[in-house]
Scaffold this motif. Structure first.
Motif, PDB file in Angstrom:
ATOM      1  N   GLN A  26       0.831  -1.197   0.000  1.00  0.00           N
ATOM      2  CA  GLN A  26       0.000   0.000   0.000  1.00  0.00           C
ATOM      3  C   GLN A  26       0.871   1.255   0.000  1.00  0.00           C
ATOM      4  OE1 GLN A  26      -2.879   2.104  -0.686  1.00  0.00           O
ATOM      5  NE2 GLN A  26      -3.665   0.101  -0.041  1.00  0.00           N
ATOM      6  N   GLU A  27       1.964   1.196   0.745  1.00  0.00           N
ATOM      7  CA  GLU A  27       2.931   2.300   0.797  1.00  0.00           C
ATOM      8  C   GLU A  27       3.582   2.507  -0.574  1.00  0.00           C
ATOM      9  OE1 GLU A  27       7.326   2.169   2.585  1.00  0.00           O
ATOM     10  OE2 GLU A  27       5.777   2.026   4.119  1.00  0.00           O
ATOM     11  N   VAL A  28       3.981   1.422  -1.223  1.00  0.00           N
ATOM     12  CA  VAL A  28       4.601   1.499  -2.544  1.00  0.00           C
ATOM     13  C   VAL A  28       3.613   2.080  -3.557  1.00  0.00           C
ATOM     14  CG1 VAL A  28       5.673   0.168  -4.408  1.00  0.00           C
ATOM     15  CG2 VAL A  28       6.087  -0.474  -2.024  1.00  0.00           C
ATOM     16  N   MET A  29       2.351   1.711  -3.439  1.00  0.00           N
ATOM     17  CA  MET A  29       1.324   2.221  -4.349  1.00  0.00           C
ATOM     18  C   MET A  29       1.138   3.726  -4.186  1.00  0.00           C
ATOM     19  SD  MET A  29      -0.971   1.725  -6.680  1.00  0.00           S
ATOM     20  CE  MET A  29      -1.561   0.035  -6.784  1.00  0.00           C
ATOM     21  N   SER A  96       3.275   5.371  14.091  1.00  0.00           N
ATOM     22  CA  SER A  96       3.603   4.426  13.017  1.00  0.00           C
ATOM     23  C   SER A  96       3.368   2.991  13.483  1.00  0.00           C
ATOM     24  CB  SER A  96       5.057   4.610  12.574  1.00  0.00           C
ATOM     25  OG  SER A  96       5.257   5.887  12.005  1.00  0.00           O
ATOM     26  N   PHE A  97       3.619   2.735  14.771  1.00  0.00           N
ATOM     27  CA  PHE A  97       3.293   1.426  15.340  1.00  0.00           C
ATOM     28  C   PHE A  97       1.791   1.170  15.228  1.00  0.00           C
ATOM     29  CE2 PHE A  97       1.444  -0.417  19.254  1.00  0.00           C
ATOM     30  CZ  PHE A  97       1.781  -1.747  19.045  1.00  0.00           C
ATOM     31  N   VAL A  98       0.986   2.220  15.438  1.00  0.00           N
ATOM     32  CA  VAL A  98      -0.467   2.088  15.290  1.00  0.00           C
ATOM     33  C   VAL A  98      -0.822   1.726  13.845  1.00  0.00           C
ATOM     34  CG1 VAL A  98      -2.690   3.270  15.484  1.00  0.00           C
ATOM     35  CG2 VAL A  98      -0.908   3.700  17.183  1.00  0.00           C
ATOM     36  N   VAL A  99      -0.090   2.343  12.885  1.00  0.00           N
ATOM     37  CA  VAL A  99      -0.295   2.001  11.475  1.00  0.00           C
ATOM     38  C   VAL A  99      -0.004   0.522  11.244  1.00  0.00           C
ATOM     39  CG1 VAL A  99       0.539   2.387   9.117  1.00  0.00           C
ATOM     40  CG2 VAL A  99       0.165   4.333  10.634  1.00  0.00           C
ATOM     41  N   MET A 100       1.057   0.014  11.894  1.00  0.00           N
ATOM     42  CA  MET A 100       1.392  -1.403  11.767  1.00  0.00           C
ATOM     43  C   MET A 100       0.250  -2.284  12.286  1.00  0.00           C
ATOM     44  SD  MET A 100       4.298  -1.217  10.385  1.00  0.00           S
ATOM     45  CE  MET A 100       5.083   0.340   9.997  1.00  0.00           C
ATOM     46  N   HIS A 178      -4.483   9.310 -15.206  1.00  0.00           N
ATOM     47  CA  HIS A 178      -5.401   9.343 -14.054  1.00  0.00           C
ATOM     48  C   HIS A 178      -6.717   8.617 -14.348  1.00  0.00           C
ATOM     49  CE1 HIS A 178      -2.591  12.187 -12.307  1.00  0.00           C
ATOM     50  NE2 HIS A 178      -2.691  12.935 -13.389  1.00  0.00           N
ATOM     51  N   LYS A 179      -6.603   7.465 -15.015  1.00  0.00           N
ATOM     52  CA  LYS A 179      -7.786   6.656 -15.281  1.00  0.00           C
ATOM     53  C   LYS A 179      -8.407   6.177 -13.977  1.00  0.00           C
ATOM     54  CE  LYS A 179      -9.271   2.402 -17.616  1.00  0.00           C
ATOM     55  NZ  LYS A 179      -8.832   1.245 -18.455  1.00  0.00           N
ATOM     56  N   TYR A 180      -7.560   5.889 -13.010  1.00  0.00           N
ATOM     57  CA  TYR A 180      -8.032   5.419 -11.710  1.00  0.00           C
ATOM     58  C   TYR A 180      -7.726   6.470 -10.641  1.00  0.00           C
ATOM     59  CZ  TYR A 180      -7.908   0.962 -14.201  1.00  0.00           C
ATOM     60  OH  TYR A 180      -8.096  -0.044 -15.116  1.00  0.00           O
ATOM     61  N   THR A 181      -8.619   6.564  -9.662  1.00  0.00           N
ATOM     62  CA  THR A 181      -8.413   7.506  -8.560  1.00  0.00           C
ATOM     63  C   THR A 181      -7.590   6.824  -7.475  1.00  0.00           C
ATOM     64  OG1 THR A 181     -10.572   8.486  -9.041  1.00  0.00           O
ATOM     65  CG2 THR A 181      -9.542   9.071  -6.943  1.00  0.00           C
ATOM     66  N   ILE A 182      -6.269   6.945  -7.590  1.00  0.00           N
ATOM     67  CA  ILE A 182      -5.358   6.286  -6.668  1.00  0.00           C
ATOM     68  C   ILE A 182      -4.925   7.282  -5.586  1.00  0.00           C
ATOM     69  CG2 ILE A 182      -3.151   5.082  -6.442  1.00  0.00           C
ATOM     70  CD1 ILE A 182      -3.357   4.407  -9.426  1.00  0.00           C
ATOM     71  N   THR A 183      -4.998   6.870  -4.331  1.00  0.00           N
ATOM     72  CA  THR A 183      -4.510   7.717  -3.241  1.00  0.00           C
ATOM     73  C   THR A 183      -3.021   7.963  -3.444  1.00  0.00           C
ATOM     74  OG1 THR A 183      -6.123   6.725  -1.746  1.00  0.00           O
ATOM     75  CG2 THR A 183      -4.312   7.953  -0.746  1.00  0.00           C
ATOM     76  N   GLN A 184      -2.637   9.245  -3.445  1.00  0.00           N
ATOM     77  CA  GLN A 184      -1.274   9.604  -3.828  1.00  0.00           C
ATOM     78  C   GLN A 184      -0.678  10.608  -2.852  1.00  0.00           C
ATOM     79  OE1 GLN A 184      -0.575  12.299  -7.300  1.00  0.00           O
ATOM     80  NE2 GLN A 184       0.408  10.518  -8.237  1.00  0.00           N
ATOM     81  N   VAL A 185       0.593  10.405  -2.506  1.00  0.00           N
ATOM     82  CA  VAL A 185       1.334  11.360  -1.683  1.00  0.00           C
ATOM     83  C   VAL A 185       2.101  12.286  -2.615  1.00  0.00           C
ATOM     84  CG1 VAL A 185       3.144  11.638   0.062  1.00  0.00           C
ATOM     85  CG2 VAL A 185       1.582   9.695   0.195  1.00  0.00           C
ATOM     86  N   GLY A 186       2.131  13.581  -2.305  1.00  0.00           N
ATOM     87  CA  GLY A 186       2.916  14.522  -3.105  1.00  0.00           C
ATOM     88  C   GLY A 186       2.131  15.356  -4.077  1.00  0.00           C
ATOM     89  N   PRO A 322      -9.756   3.470   9.756  1.00  0.00           N
ATOM     90  CA  PRO A 322      -9.413   2.709   8.543  1.00  0.00           C
ATOM     91  C   PRO A 322      -7.928   2.786   8.219  1.00  0.00           C
ATOM     92  CG  PRO A 322     -11.405   4.006   8.194  1.00  0.00           C
ATOM     93  CD  PRO A 322     -10.821   4.441   9.514  1.00  0.00           C
ATOM     94  N   TYR A 323      -7.391   1.671   7.727  1.00  0.00           N
ATOM     95  CA  TYR A 323      -5.945   1.543   7.515  1.00  0.00           C
ATOM     96  C   TYR A 323      -5.400   2.492   6.454  1.00  0.00           C
ATOM     97  CZ  TYR A 323      -1.621  -0.623   5.773  1.00  0.00           C
ATOM     98  OH  TYR A 323      -0.345  -0.837   5.351  1.00  0.00           O
ATOM     99  N   ARG A 324      -6.038   2.569   5.294  1.00  0.00           N
ATOM    100  CA  ARG A 324      -5.472   3.330   4.183  1.00  0.00           C
ATOM    101  C   ARG A 324      -5.350   4.830   4.494  1.00  0.00           C
ATOM    102  NH1 ARG A 324      -7.708   2.179  -1.760  1.00  0.00           N
ATOM    103  NH2 ARG A 324      -9.225   1.232  -0.389  1.00  0.00           N
ATOM    104  N   PRO A 325      -6.402   5.512   4.960  1.00  0.00           N
ATOM    105  CA  PRO A 325      -6.237   6.928   5.313  1.00  0.00           C
ATOM    106  C   PRO A 325      -5.305   7.145   6.499  1.00  0.00           C
ATOM    107  CG  PRO A 325      -8.439   6.146   5.885  1.00  0.00           C
ATOM    108  CD  PRO A 325      -7.810   5.083   5.042  1.00  0.00           C
ATOM    109  N   LEU A 326      -5.261   6.174   7.417  1.00  0.00           N
ATOM    110  CA  LEU A 326      -4.352   6.282   8.564  1.00  0.00           C
ATOM    111  C   LEU A 326      -2.908   6.348   8.078  1.00  0.00           C
ATOM    112  CD1 LEU A 326      -4.233   6.178  11.729  1.00  0.00           C
ATOM    113  CD2 LEU A 326      -3.897   3.717  11.498  1.00  0.00           C
ATOM    114  N   LEU A 327      -2.548   5.450   7.144  1.00  0.00           N
ATOM    115  CA  LEU A 327      -1.195   5.439   6.584  1.00  0.00           C
ATOM    116  C   LEU A 327      -0.904   6.723   5.816  1.00  0.00           C
ATOM    117  CD1 LEU A 327       0.589   2.495   4.823  1.00  0.00           C
ATOM    118  CD2 LEU A 327       0.452   4.684   3.655  1.00  0.00           C
ATOM    119  N   ASN A 328      -1.859   7.171   5.000  1.00  0.00           N
ATOM    120  CA  ASN A 328      -1.637   8.334   4.157  1.00  0.00           C
ATOM    121  C   ASN A 328      -1.401   9.596   4.974  1.00  0.00           C
ATOM    122  OD1 ASN A 328      -3.120  10.787   2.544  1.00  0.00           O
ATOM    123  ND2 ASN A 328      -1.973   9.449   1.169  1.00  0.00           N
ATOM    124  N   VAL A 329      -2.221   9.835   5.974  1.00  0.00           N
ATOM    125  CA  VAL A 329      -2.122  11.065   6.768  1.00  0.00           C
ATOM    126  C   VAL A 329      -0.863  11.078   7.626  1.00  0.00           C
ATOM    127  CG1 VAL A 329      -3.186  12.408   8.620  1.00  0.00           C
ATOM    128  CG2 VAL A 329      -4.604  11.474   6.792  1.00  0.00           C
TER     129      VAL A 329
END
Length: 356
Positions: A26-29, A96-100, A178-186, A322-329
């Protein structure tokens, strides 16, 4: 130098780096594959930051003979700003441990259909037991598991990349347009994503490698760390190719690594879920240790009780966020703050270099 110790430090760095985000992909994505044909820019920027900052942490920890790895921040930033980074990084490592915990919970629910919370509880119990053993026990554990995990991850990624190679160009185009709405950092800037990626890792490794550098031969630690760089970012590149080549099925997956493994064979997905869980565990141990170590001395009764309480709290948060927004933020915000630290590091290192 001892080859055994060099490989041990290499394995520890790999295992620390490959946590929930990397092991689940998920991080790599979010950081790299979401940039399509420009993913290599993110990897290059993050790798440069990883090498420079970790060499600096090890060398300064060794030079100053730090008793507490977190004191490395005051060496770079002075007393007050250093204290801010010291406490902030400890908080960030704990979050970050919480993210784990969230990653473990998500993996257990998605692959094994377990109830919400079971995965987080299992991880927290294992991490708490290991963290109570202290830093030396953690390093020994990570040194063994790190290389094993990365070999298994690259096996699934390499097979998926080769199998989907004919779709790579179409996948690149789909991501770039941007065919797909992928959560993106940056926000569309690969250099900003690379800076953020390298930045959040800084706050992971500062106290960890500062403390290891103070206690061990710096040449051995640095050599092991540089070897880990090639392993980590080569695997990241292969993972990006695998994700993009199979973007139709991975773009919205909670755990993209399991999607790729399931596409190869359901039994492999079962085995890979265990691998992901182990990868999460290897990062979660030093993260919890770093957060709790700031509040108490290792080996004391206070340290042990705080470790237990911290593990339990991480479980509760992971079950309701939720895991995905937790990691992103958490990773995104703290990555930029970590990158600010680099400016202080460069000034300090140049000053020390001139003095010597």
């Amino acid at each position: 130098m001892s080859l055994k110790r060099v490989l041990g430090f290499c394995g520890a760095c790999i295992a620390f780096y490959i946590g929930a985000g990397f092991a689940t992909m998920q991080e790599v994505m979010q950081y790299e594959a979401s940039y399509g044909s420009r993913f290599w820019i993110v990897i290059a920027v993050a790798a440069l930051i990883y090498v420079y900052t970790n060499i600096s942490f090890v060398n300064n920890g060794n030079r100053l003979k730090l008793k507490n790895g977190g004191d490395i921040y005051e060496a770079y930033c002075g007393k007050w700003i250093g204290k801010f980074f010291n406490y902030f990084s400890a908080l960030f490592c704990y979050m970050s441990f919480v993210v784990m915990c969230g990653g473990a919970n998500s993996t257990a629910m998605e692959q094994w259909g377990l109830p919400n919370g079971v995965g987080a509880v299992i991880l927290a119990v294992l991490v708490v037991v290991t963290a109570i053993a202290g830093l030396n026990g953690i390093v020994k554990t990570l040194g063994v598991l790190g290389p094993v995990i990365i070999l298994l991850i690259i096996g699934v990624s390499l097979y998926s990349a080769i199998n989907g190679w004919s779709n790579l160009s179409a996948g690149m185009e789909a991501v770039d347009t941007h065919k797909y709405t992928i959560t993106q950092v940056g926000d569309g800037n690969p250099f900003a994503s690379g800076a953020s990626y390298g930045g959040f890792v800084i706050l992971w490794f500062a106290a960890f490698l500062g403390g290891i550098g103070a206690r061990h031969n710096k040449k051995e630690v640095n050599t092991g760390m540089i070897l880990s760089t090639f392993a980590i970012f080569a695997v990241a590149a292969v993972c990006c190719v695998a994700l993009i080549a199979n973007i139709d099925m991975t773009w919205n997956a909670g755990v993209p690594a399991l999607t790729l493994a399931n596409n190869i064979h359901p039994w492999l997905a079962e085995a890979f879920a265990v691998i992901i869980f182990i990868g999460i565990y290897t990062s979660a141990c030093p993260l919890l240790w770093t957060g709790i170590r700031k509040l108490s001395n290792e080996g004391t009764s206070k340290y042990k009780w705080l470790t237990i309480a911290g593990g339990a709290l991480g479980c509760v948060i992971a079950c309701y966020v939720p895991y995905r927004p937790l990691l992103n933020v958490i990773y995104g915000l703290n990555g930029y703050l970590g990158f600010i630290l680099i400016a202080f590091m460069i000034v300090n290192d140049v000053r020390v270099w001139k003095k010597n």
